[in-house]
Design a protein around this motif. Structure first.
Motif, mmCIF file in Angstrom:
data_model
loop_
_atom_site.group_PDB
_atom_site.id
_atom_site.type_symbol
_atom_site.label_atom_id
_atom_site.label_comp_id
_atom_site.label_asym_id
_atom_site.label_seq_id
_atom_site.Cartn_x
_atom_site.Cartn_y
_atom_site.Cartn_z
ATOM 1 N N ASP A 65 0.832 -1.212 0.000
ATOM 2 C CA ASP A 65 0.000 0.000 0.000
ATOM 3 C C ASP A 65 0.863 1.256 0.000
ATOM 4 O O ASP A 65 0.581 2.223 -0.727
ATOM 5 C CB ASP A 65 -0.930 -0.003 1.212
ATOM 6 N N ARG A 66 1.905 1.241 0.837
ATOM 7 C CA ARG A 66 2.799 2.404 0.866
ATOM 8 C C ARG A 66 3.488 2.603 -0.473
ATOM 9 O O ARG A 66 3.656 3.739 -0.946
ATOM 10 C CB ARG A 66 3.819 2.261 1.997
ATOM 11 N N ALA A 67 3.883 1.485 -1.100
ATOM 12 C CA ALA A 67 4.527 1.593 -2.414
ATOM 13 C C ALA A 67 3.553 2.133 -3.458
ATOM 14 O O ALA A 67 3.919 2.995 -4.281
ATOM 15 C CB ALA A 67 5.071 0.228 -2.844
ATOM 16 N N ASP A 68 2.289 1.620 -3.407
ATOM 17 C CA ASP A 68 1.276 2.135 -4.352
ATOM 18 C C ASP A 68 1.010 3.618 -4.126
ATOM 19 O O ASP A 68 0.909 4.410 -5.073
ATOM 20 C CB ASP A 68 -0.021 1.333 -4.203
ATOM 21 N N GLN A 69 0.896 3.972 -2.847
ATOM 22 C CA GLN A 69 0.686 5.385 -2.552
ATOM 23 C C GLN A 69 1.873 6.233 -2.995
ATOM 24 O O GLN A 69 1.701 7.337 -3.525
ATOM 25 C CB GLN A 69 0.432 5.571 -1.053
ATOM 26 N N ALA A 70 3.073 5.703 -2.767
ATOM 27 C CA ALA A 70 4.257 6.456 -3.192
ATOM 28 C C ALA A 70 4.271 6.644 -4.702
ATOM 29 O O ALA A 70 4.566 7.740 -5.210
ATOM 30 C CB ALA A 70 5.528 5.741 -2.728
ATOM 31 N N ARG A 71 3.932 5.552 -5.456
ATOM 32 C CA ARG A 71 3.886 5.689 -6.914
ATOM 33 C C ARG A 71 2.778 6.659 -7.343
ATOM 34 O O ARG A 71 2.970 7.472 -8.252
ATOM 35 C CB ARG A 71 3.672 4.313 -7.555
ATOM 36 N N ALA A 72 1.602 6.548 -6.672
ATOM 37 C CA ALA A 72 0.504 7.453 -7.024
ATOM 38 C C ALA A 72 0.881 8.901 -6.748
ATOM 39 O O ALA A 72 0.657 9.798 -7.573
ATOM 40 C CB ALA A 72 -0.758 7.080 -6.247
ATOM 41 N N TYR A 73 1.493 9.123 -5.586
ATOM 42 C CA TYR A 73 1.887 10.496 -5.268
ATOM 43 C C TYR A 73 3.041 10.967 -6.148
ATOM 44 O O TYR A 73 3.161 12.170 -6.424
ATOM 45 C CB TYR A 73 2.260 10.600 -3.790
ATOM 46 N N ALA A 74 3.885 10.023 -6.588
ATOM 47 C CA ALA A 74 4.949 10.406 -7.522
ATOM 48 C C ALA A 74 4.352 10.853 -8.856
ATOM 49 O O ALA A 74 4.764 11.865 -9.435
ATOM 50 C CB ALA A 74 5.911 9.238 -7.731
ATOM 51 N N ARG A 75 3.347 10.061 -9.345
ATOM 52 C CA ARG A 75 2.670 10.477 -10.582
ATOM 53 C C ARG A 75 1.950 11.809 -10.389
ATOM 54 O O ARG A 75 1.959 12.673 -11.268
ATOM 55 C CB ARG A 75 1.682 9.392 -11.019
ATOM 56 N N LEU A 76 1.303 11.970 -9.202
ATOM 57 C CA LEU A 76 0.627 13.233 -8.931
ATOM 58 C C LEU A 76 1.617 14.395 -8.860
ATOM 59 O O LEU A 76 1.352 15.488 -9.375
ATOM 60 C CB LEU A 76 -0.145 13.122 -7.609
ATOM 61 N N THR A 77 2.773 14.120 -8.253
ATOM 62 C CA THR A 77 3.807 15.162 -8.185
ATOM 63 C C THR A 77 4.313 15.522 -9.572
ATOM 64 O O THR A 77 4.555 16.698 -9.881
ATOM 65 C CB THR A 77 4.967 14.685 -7.300
ATOM 66 N N GLU A 78 4.480 14.496 -10.434
ATOM 67 C CA GLU A 78 4.906 14.776 -11.808
ATOM 68 C C GLU A 78 3.875 15.639 -12.538
ATOM 69 O O GLU A 78 4.226 16.585 -13.244
ATOM 70 C CB GLU A 78 5.138 13.462 -12.556
ATOM 71 N N ALA A 79 2.590 15.262 -12.351
ATOM 72 C CA ALA A 79 1.534 16.054 -12.998
ATOM 73 C C ALA A 79 1.521 17.481 -12.465
ATOM 74 O O ALA A 79 1.417 18.452 -13.228
ATOM 75 C CB ALA A 79 0.173 15.385 -12.777
ATOM 76 N N ARG A 80 1.645 17.625 -11.141
ATOM 77 C CA ARG A 80 1.658 18.966 -10.567
ATOM 78 C C ARG A 80 2.892 19.741 -11.016
ATOM 79 O O ARG A 80 2.833 20.956 -11.244
ATOM 80 C CB ARG A 80 1.625 18.871 -9.035
ATOM 81 N N THR A 81 4.013 19.043 -11.133
ATOM 82 C CA THR A 81 5.225 19.721 -11.609
ATOM 83 C C THR A 81 5.045 20.204 -13.037
ATOM 84 O O THR A 81 5.450 21.327 -13.391
ATOM 85 C CB THR A 81 6.425 18.761 -11.518
ATOM 86 N N ALA A 82 4.425 19.350 -13.877
ATOM 87 C CA ALA A 82 4.159 19.780 -15.258
ATOM 88 C C ALA A 82 3.213 20.977 -15.275
ATOM 89 O O ALA A 82 3.403 21.926 -16.048
ATOM 90 C CB ALA A 82 3.568 18.612 -16.054
ATOM 91 N N GLU A 83 2.197 20.935 -14.398
ATOM 92 C CA GLU A 83 1.291 22.080 -14.313
ATOM 93 C C GLU A 83 2.031 23.336 -13.867
ATOM 94 O O GLU A 83 1.793 24.436 -14.385
ATOM 95 C CB GLU A 83 0.159 21.766 -13.337
#
Length: 232
Positions: A104-122
């Motif tokens: 779960d922590r790994a999934d959350q970390a990957r999800a938040y990493a993707r979210l961080t990438e999206a926010r960084t692109a924004e």
């Protein structure tokens, strides 16, 4: 340097809004459906382990009531087996819980990493848009400053022309006053001249009348004394 993800509400008039993309399902954290099913399985296994311990306790209690050695030995052996099984189930459940928690922590970390990438692109897109808007604003400010300088020069020139026009108007007014005074003096002189001409004409009329009277008197004397005229 960080930028806010969303556009502020109080943007200036005429500023194009930069829509921030809505987070997709891939960038949102994992759904709790899987963890709920695992939680139900976990509770079932724990219940089984508790039931096994309870059964072992019941066997030991029943053997103690019977009081015979073979029954006690059998009950003790079964209790040990059931306790071992319960311990094994509990240990497996603990291990499974740790693995699930790590997953779960790994999934959350990957999800938040993707979210961080999206926010960084924004943020990068927002920063680019803001840079373009700032450049446009700077260009507009430069044009306004240039126009203001030109207007200031035009205003100074207009003031200079106004001062020159005022000076010319004052000079013209003084000239008009002088001409008006001279015109009044000329009119007075003209009136005096007219009066003098009338007086001279009257004097001439008087002199002409006297001359004519004198001529008439001489002519009359000539008629009365013709011999005198011949002697003369």
């Amino acid at each position: 340097m960080t930028f806010p993800v969303g556009r502020p509400a109080g943007t200036a008039a005429g500023t194009p809004s930069v829509p921030s993309p809505a987070p997709s399902a891939s960038t949102s954290p994992a759904s709790p459906t899987g963890s709920g099913s695992r939680r139900r399985q976990r509770s079932t296994r724990i219940a089984v382990a508790v039931v096994l311990v309870g059964v072992a306790a019941a066997l030991v209690a029943g053997a103690a009531v019977v009081g015979t050695s073979p029954v006690l030995l059998l009950a003790g052996a079964l209790a040990v087996l059931l306790g071992g099984a319960a311990t094994k189930i509990t240990h497996a459940e603990v291990q499974r819980t740790r693995v699930d928690a790590a997953r779960d922590r790994a999934d959350q970390a990957r999800a938040y990493a993707r979210l961080t990438e999206a926010r960084t692109a924004e943020n990068v897109e927002f920063a680019a848009d803001m840079t373009g808007l700032i450049a446009k604003r700077d260009a507009q400010v430069q044009r306004v400053e240039k126009r203001l300088a030109e207007t200031t020069d035009e205003l100074a020139a207009a003031r200079s022309e106004l001062a020159a026009s005022t000076d010319r108007a004052e000079a013209a007014e003084r000239t008009s006053e002088r001409l008006t005074s001279r015109l009044a003096e000329a009119e007075e002189r003209a009136e005096a001249a007219v009066i003098r001409v009338a007086e001279l004409e009257a004097e001439i009329d008087v002199l002409r009348a006297e001359w004519q009277a004198l001529q008439a008197a001489r002519a009359a004397e000539g008629h009365h004394h013709p011999g005198n005229r011949r002697a003369v």
